[in-house]
Design an enzyme around this catalytic site. Structure first.
Site, short mmCIF file in Angstrom:
data_model
loop_
_atom_site.label_atom_id
_atom_site.label_comp_id
_atom_site.label_asym_id
_atom_site.label_seq_id
_atom_site.Cartn_x
_atom_site.Cartn_y
_atom_site.Cartn_z
N HIS A 147 21.90 -121.69 -32.23
CA HIS A 147 20.97 -120.98 -32.81
C HIS A 147 21.44 -119.88 -33.74
CE1 HIS A 147 16.98 -122.63 -31.50
NE2 HIS A 147 17.52 -123.06 -30.42
N LYS A 150 9.57 -109.68 -38.51
CA LYS A 150 10.58 -110.51 -37.75
C LYS A 150 11.42 -109.31 -36.98
CE LYS A 150 12.17 -111.73 -42.03
NZ LYS A 150 12.41 -113.34 -41.65
N ARG A 151 12.30 -109.75 -36.20
CA ARG A 151 12.91 -108.87 -35.33
C ARG A 151 13.73 -107.76 -36.38
NH1 ARG A 151 13.06 -108.88 -29.47
NH2 ARG A 151 14.59 -107.17 -29.61
N LYS A 196 19.22 -108.75 -41.07
CA LYS A 196 18.07 -109.27 -41.73
C LYS A 196 17.61 -108.46 -43.01
CE LYS A 196 16.17 -110.95 -37.39
NZ LYS A 196 15.91 -112.59 -37.48
N THR A 213 11.95 -118.69 -39.41
CA THR A 213 10.73 -119.61 -39.24
C THR A 213 9.44 -118.83 -39.74
OG1 THR A 213 10.69 -118.78 -36.79
CG2 THR A 213 11.39 -121.22 -37.31
N LYS A 245 6.16 -120.17 -41.94
CA LYS A 245 4.57 -119.87 -41.68
C LYS A 245 4.08 -119.18 -42.91
CE LYS A 245 6.14 -118.89 -36.95
NZ LYS A 245 6.51 -117.88 -36.24
#
Ligand code: 73E
Length: 801
Positions: free
Chosen positions: A347, A533-534, A539, A639, A643
C-alpha cells in the site's frame, strides 16, 4: 428479506423488554438504537449460521483477508440496506414517532483503523459479501480504537476512544473457538529416530486469543460473511498463576491501535500485535479446514489468505511453522503450499513506512519463526544468487544487516503481489521492489482500489441516489457500472438543475453541522472545497493553505472571486509534530479569514474535528471540489478521491495514485489537473531545486510565507517550523514547485463555477464515470486473478428464518 412495518414494531417492543426490561417508548435513544440493532442481528442470525457451514459443504473456496486495521463505519443503516429492509424499518420507526437518522447516530463507530488502508479492508469485506465471495476478515479487536480528536486553541488534542463502553451490539464473542498463541521462551529441536523434527518450547508466554465475530451482510442476497477480530487474554485455568505484570503484558497486545498512518511503528508491542492476529487466524483456519478436508496439501485449493500490507507478513513464516511442526510436511511441500495459499498487497512506497524488524527483537519474541525466516532467507539466496548475482540477491533478500525486511518476506512467500493503482504498481516494480520484481516478474500485478457505492451513494447521498433512480432506473444499485448511463443526460437542463438541487440539499445539511460544531455560519451557495484525509506532509494540506492565503490577499486587494468555503478534516499521528503544526496553521488561518470583514462571505475555512467514517458521510455528499494534491509518486492510490467523485465533486489533482485513472475515466476536460508528474519530480530531485527563488519571484506567495513568521498569524513555533521546512530544508514535498500551477488550476474551477450548468455537466460526467471504482468490481478482479475464488452463482443460498 421480507418484513412489514408492523412486524418491525412488534420486534422492537419485544427487544426493549428483553434487553432493558422497559417499554420502547421509555428508553433513551441509545437504548432504542441497541434494541433495533439487536433485532437486526437476530434477523440475520439464521442466515449467518447457515452461511458458515454452506461454503464448506459446497467445497467453495474461502478468502481470508488479514489486516491489522478495519474501519467498518456504523453498521445499522448499512445492515438494513443490505438486508433489503431499510424502507419497512424506517417506516415502522416513523410510525412509532422515532427518527431513523437520530437512532443511527447513536451508534459508536468502531475506529479500528487509521485511514485508507483500514477503510479499504472493510469496503472489501462488504463487497465480497455483495458479490458472493465467501470472505472472512481477520484482524485485531482493539479495546481502544483511533483517538478522538479535539481542538484546543487550534492545537490537536487526543482523547482515548472508549468505543466498547456501551458494548458493541454487532460482535459475538466465540470463547469456544479460542486458540493459544506463544511468545518468547526457547525452542529446541528434538529429532526422533526417523529424523522427524519436533520443536520443544521452554518458558514461552502463552496468550489466549479469543475471537469476536461480526456479520458482514451481502447486499440484497442471502450471503453473510464474517469479520473475525481477536482479543488477547490470559489463558484461563493455566497451571501457573500469573503476576499482575505478566497479565498486563498479555492484555496490552490488544489494548490500543497504533495511531500511525503510512509509518512504521517499530516497537516490540507492534510486533506482538502482528504475530498475535496472524497466528490466531492461521491456527483457526487450518483447524477448521481439517474438519472438512483430509490433507493440508489441499489448502490452496480451498483457502486463499491475503496479506494486507506487511503488517500480517509473518503469515509466511507462521504458515510454514504450522505445516512443518504440526502437520509434518517436508520443507518443499510446506513451502509450495504456503506460496500457493498466500498473496500480498503493498500500500505504500514511502520509505518510512516499509516495515523492518531488528533480528534481536524478532528472535527474542518469536524464536521458532526466527529459525524459519533464516531458513527461508538461506534457501532464497541459494536458489537465486546463481541466476541473478550476489548484489541483486543481497538487495532482495529478507534478512539484511541485522534487519528482517517484511516486504521481501511477503513477496517471496506469496504467489501474487499487487499495488493499489497503476502508477503505484509500476513504481513498485521499477523502484521500491525492483530487485524482487526482477526475480519474480510474473508475480506483480495491479489492482486499483475501490469504494462501496452502497455506503457513499445509497446511504450517504440519498438526494443523488433518488435522482439516479429517476434518470436511469435503479439498476445502478446492484451494478455500479450502470451509472455510466447518466453520461447521456449532460445536455438536459432539467437533469442539471436536479443535480444542482441534490447537491444543494447536501450542502444545507453540512452547513447546519458546521454551524453546530464550529459555531461558524456558512452559506450553501459557496463552493465547498474539500480536503479530507490523514494529515501528512506528502498529502500537502500546506499547499491548500497557501492557496487560501493567495485568495485572501486577492480579495483584500479588491479582486472578485466566487465565494469559497474550504473544508478540512484530518487527524495527525500524536507523535508527528510537523503534521500537528499544520493543523495549528489551518485553524489559525481559519480564525483570521473567518473574522476578517474585508473578505466576509467570499472566503471561509472550516476545519471539522475528529475525522472518521461517519464524518466523511456528511462531508463527501456536500463537496463541490475534491482536493487530491499529494506530490506525484507519493500517494499509493487514495480512496477519498473515488468517494468524492462518486458524489459529484470535481477533482483538483496532481497526477498521483488513482487520480491518473480518474482522469482517464472522466477525460481531462472534466478534471482540474496540475503539477509535476512523478517522473518530473524524480528529475527535479536529481537536478536540485531552489524553493527560495520561487518564493522570491512571486509577490503573493512571498507575502503568504512571510505571514508564517511576521506575527500576522499567531502560530507560536509552528510558523517558524513550517517556514523553515519550505525555505531552509529544501521543501521535501515540492510545495512551492507546484504552487503556481495549483493556483492556476484552482482559478480555472472558479471560472467554471460562474456557469452553473457548465459546472453541473462536469460533475455529472464524474458521477457517470465513477462506476469503475466500485469495490465490487475490484474484489471480483482479486477473486478472479489472485484468489482464484470465483463468486458463487445464485441459487445455492436462501434466507433462513
Ligand atoms: O494511498 C493510500 C491508499 O489509498 C495509502 O497511503 C494507504 O492505503 C490506502 C489504501 O490502499 C496506506 N496506509 C498505510 N499504508 N498505505 C499504512 C501504513 C502503516 C500503518 C497504517 C497505514
Amino acid at each position: 428479506m421480507n418484513l412489514t412495518k408492523e412486524q418491525v414494531s412488534q420486534l422492537l417492543h419485544e427487544a426493549a423488554i428483553t434487553l432493558f426490561a422497559d417499554s420502547l417508548e421509555e428508553l433513551p435513544p441509545r437504548q432504542q438504537y441497541q434494541a433495533l440493532a439487536f433485532v437486526v442481528k437476530g434477523l440475520a442470525g439464521p442466515t449467518w449460521a447457515a452461511a458458515k457451514h454452506g461454503a464448506d459443504e459446497r467445497g467453495q473456496k474461502q478468502v481470508y483477508y488479514f489486516a491489522i486495521e478495519f474501519m467498518p463505519g456504523r453498521l445499522l443503516a448499512s445492515n438494513l440496506l443490505n438486508l433489503g429492509i431499510l424502507e419497512p424499518v424506517e417506516a415502522g420507526l416513523r410510525d412509532l414517532g422515532l427518527d431513523p437518522a437520530a437512532l443511527y447516530a447513536e451508534e459508536t463507530e468502531p475506529g479500528l483503523g487509521n485511514g485508507g488502508l483500514g477503510r479499504l479492508g472493510s469496503a472489501f469485506l462488504d463487497a465480497m459479501a455483495a458479490v458472493g465471495i465467501v470472505g472472512n476478515g481477520n484482524g485485531v479487536r482493539y479495546d481502544q480504537g483511533l483517538f478522538e480528536q479535539r481542538f484546543v486553541d487550534g492545537y490537536q488534542v487526543e482523547l482515548p476512544d472508549d468505543w466498547l463502553r456501551d458494548a458493541d451490539v454487532w460482535e459475538t464473542r466465540k470463547a469456544d473457538r479460542a486458540v493459544i498463541v506463544r511468545f518468547g521462551g526457547q525452542v529446541l529441536l528434538d529429532r526422533d529416530r526417523l529424523g522427524q523434527i519436533t520443536p520443544v518450547y521452554r518458558g514461552a508466554e502463552e496468550v489466549f486469543a479469543v475471537p469476536y465475530d461480526t456479520a458482514i451482510i451481502g447486499y440484497h442476497q442471502p450471503r453473510i460473511d464474517t469479520m473475525r477480530l481477536w482479543h488477547a487474554e490470559p489463558v484461563p485455568d493455566a497451571p501457573e498463576v500469573l503476576t499482575a505484570a505478566a497479565r498486563a503484558r498479555i492484555t496490552a497486545i490488544t489494548e490500543t491501535l497504533y495511531p500511525d498512518d503510512s509509518n512504521l511503528a517499530g516497537q516490540e508491542l507492534r510486533l506482538r500485535q502482528e504475530y498475535f492476529f496472524v497466528s490466531a487466524g492461521l491456527q483457526s483456519i487450518v483447524a477448521h479446514f481439517l474438519k472438512y478436508h483430509k490433507s493440508v496439501l489441499q489448502l490452496p485449493k480451498y483457502v486463499a489468505v491475503h496479506i494486507n500490507d506487511t503488517h500480517p507478513a509473518l503469515a509466511v513464516a507462521e504458515l510454514m511453522r504450522l505445516l512443518l511442526d504440526e502437520h509434518h510436511l517436508s520443507w518443499e511441500s510446506a513451502w509450495q503450499t504456503t506460496v500457493a495459499t498466500l498473496s500480498y498487497t503493498n500500500h505504500t512506497l514511502l520509505p518510512e513506512a516499509l516495515e523492518q524488524w531488528p533480528v534481536d527483537l524478532l528472535a527474542a519474541q518469536l524464536p521458532r519463526l526466527w529459525q524459519l525466516i533464516q531458513e527461508i532467507d538461506r534457501r532464497f539466496r541459494l536458489r537465486y544468487t546463481g541466476p541473478f548475482g550476489q548484489l541483486l540477491v543481497d538487495r532482495a533478500a529478507p534478512v539484511v544487516d541485522g534487519q528482517i525486511k517484511m516486504a521481501a518476506l511477503a513477496v517471496i512467500g506469496s504467489h501474487t503481489v499487487n499495488g493499489v493503482a497503476k502508477l503505484h504498481t509500476q513504481l513498485l516494480k521499477t523502484q521500491t521492489l525492483k530487485e524482487l520484481a526482477t526475480i519474480f516478474p510474473a508475480r506483480f500485478v495491479n489492482k486499483t482500489n475501490g469504494i462501496t457505492p452502497r455506503r457513499w451513494l445509497q446511504l450517504a447521498d440519498a438526494p443523488l441516489a433518488g435522482l439516479l433512480d429517476v434518470q436511469i432506473g435503479p439498476g445502478w444499485r446492484t451494478d455500479a457500472r450502470d451509472i455510466a448511463a447518466l453520461a447521456d443526460k449532460q445536455d438536459d437542463p432539467a437533469v442539471l438543475d436536479a443535480l444542482i438541487a441534490a447537491k444543494q440539499a447536501n450542502k444545507v445539511a453540512l452547513a447546519g453541522y458546521i454551524q453546530e460544531t464550529l459555531g461558524l455560519r456558512v452559506s450553501p451557495a459557496m463552493i465547498f472545497d474539500v480536503q479530507i484525509k490523514r494529515m501528512h506532509a506528502y498529502k500537502r494540506q500546506l499547499l491548500h493553505v497557501l492557496g487560501i492565503l493567495e485568495a485572501y490577499q486577492a480579495l483584500r486587494a479588491g479582486e472578485k472571486r466566487p465565494p469559497r468555503l474550504h473544508i478540512f478534516a484530518a487527524k495527525a499521528a500524536p507523535s508527528y509534530t510537523y503534521a500537528k503544526d499544520i493543523i495549528k496553521l489551518i485553524n489559525t488561518v481559519a480564525d483570521l479569514v473567518n473574522h476578517d470583514p474585508a473578505v466576509n462571505g467570499a472566503l471561509q475555512v472550516a476545519f471539522l474535528p475528529n475525522y472518521n467514517v461517519s464524518l466523511a458521510e456528511k462531508i463527501v455528499p456536500a463537496a463541490d471540489i475534491s482536493e487530491q494534491i499529494s506530490l506525484a509518486g507519493m500517494e499509493a492510490s487514495g480512496t477519498s478521491n473515488m468517494k468524492l467523485m462518486t458524489d459529484g465533486a470535481i477533482t483538483l489533482a496532481t497526477l498521483d495514485g488513482a487520480n491518473i485513472e480518474i482522469a482517464e475515466a472522466v477525460g481531462t476536460s472534466n478534471i482540474a489537473l496540475f503539477g509535476m508528474t512523478a517522473e518530473e519530480v524524480a528529475a527535479r530531485r536529481t537536478a536540485g531545486y531552489d524553493p527560495a527563488a520561487i518564493a522570491e519571484a512571486d509577490p503573493r506567495l512571498k507575502k503568504s510565507l512571510g505571514m508564517l513568521i511576521d506575527g500576522s498569524l499567531p502560530l507560536g513555533s509552528a510558523g517558524h517550523t513550517i517556514y523553515e521546512s519550505l525555505l531552509v530544508d529544501h521543501d521535501e514535498y515540492f510545495v512551492l514547485a507546484d504552487y503556481a500551477s495549483y493556483i492556476h488550476a484552482s482559478r480555472v474551477l472558479d471560472q467554471l463555477w460562474t456557469d452553473p450548468h457548465g459546472w453541473a455537466a462536469v460533475a455529472l460526467q464524474n458521477i457517470a464515470a465513477s462506476g469503475r471504482f466500485s469495490a465490487d468490481d475490484t474484489v471480483r478482479r482479486y477473486a478472479k486473478e489472485i484468489w482464484h475464488a470465483l463468486p458463487a452463482r445464485g441459487g445455492q443460498e436462501k434466507w433462513q428464518n
